[in-house]
Write an enzyme that holds these catalytic residues in place. Sequence first.
Site, PDB file in Angstrom:
ATOM      1  N   ASP A  61      34.710  33.999 -85.001  1.00 34.49           N
ATOM      2  CA  ASP A  61      33.435  33.672 -84.362  1.00 34.49           C
ATOM      3  C   ASP A  61      32.902  34.999 -83.848  1.00 34.49           C
ATOM      4  O   ASP A  61      33.457  35.592 -82.912  1.00 34.49           O
ATOM      5  CB  ASP A  61      33.661  32.687 -83.213  1.00 34.49           C
ATOM      6  N   ASN A  88      27.892  40.829 -91.652  1.00 34.24           N
ATOM      7  CA  ASN A  88      26.992  40.006 -92.452  1.00 34.24           C
ATOM      8  C   ASN A  88      26.667  38.660 -91.818  1.00 34.24           C
ATOM      9  O   ASN A  88      25.627  38.081 -92.117  1.00 34.24           O
ATOM     10  CB  ASN A  88      27.614  39.797 -93.839  1.00 34.24           C
ATOM     11  N   TYR A 153      14.638  35.391 -85.270  1.00 32.20           N
ATOM     12  CA  TYR A 153      15.219  36.178 -86.358  1.00 32.20           C
ATOM     13  C   TYR A 153      14.616  37.582 -86.368  1.00 32.20           C
ATOM     14  O   TYR A 153      15.327  38.582 -86.472  1.00 32.20           O
ATOM     15  CB  TYR A 153      14.959  35.464 -87.678  1.00 32.20           C
TER      16      TYR A 153
END
Length: 247
Positions: A61, A88, A153
């Site tokens: 995590d 990533n 984002y």
Amino acid sequence: MVDRLNDKVALVSGGASGIGLAIAKKFVDEGAQVALGDINAESGEKVAAELGENAMFVTLDVTKEEMWEQAFKDVIAKFGKVNVVVNNAGIGDQYNVENMPLDYWNKIVAINGTGMFLGTKHGVRNIKNYGGGSIINMCSIEGLVGESFAVGYDFTKGGVRLMTKSAALYCAEEKLNIRVNTIHPGYIHTPMVDPSPDLVKLEESKTPMGHLGEPEDIANLAVFLASDESKFSTGSEFVADGGYTAQ
């Protein structure tokens, strides 16, 4: 197999699916030993088994510092070192600045921001002990330009871009022999995108080349950055977007 990554050991977060999986597979094909870090243990363990003796799975995590610390310990215990970290793992959003819920804002900042920071932090702390190497932070075209419908984002990817430059400068100034760069994918076929034909069509219409990229397109850039071929590249941005940011 071309063996461009012989003697490299890599940890790839978000390695159980999508772009992370493509990178892990390409790295193994190029001669690296790879640890796939992911919260999805079932998929991660399956993929690692398919990739064979040069792959392993670690539960990760990315928002938990202790899990990063344990992941590096596990990788080093099995493969003896670590030279490459690919940060990533991440999530997206489809919220504008007016309707973004605070709880989701905090979630995306934790995963895309704090997770990227922790992977870079512990990447530096570990890679420097094995002669140096490469940290690859997965950014986005939305770390370069904005979208009205992805405020969280955009915020996190913009932050990743500049955090990476800060880390690259630190590593260079301290003579750690660690390169830190960002990859900026455009719209790519992934499990998050492909189930929605309308989304695919929209993204195709925004891409000058008229089609989405494949995860392998990004994996090929990652191979270059993980290899010694990129020895003079640090703090840099590598874009694969079908011409999107050329507009």
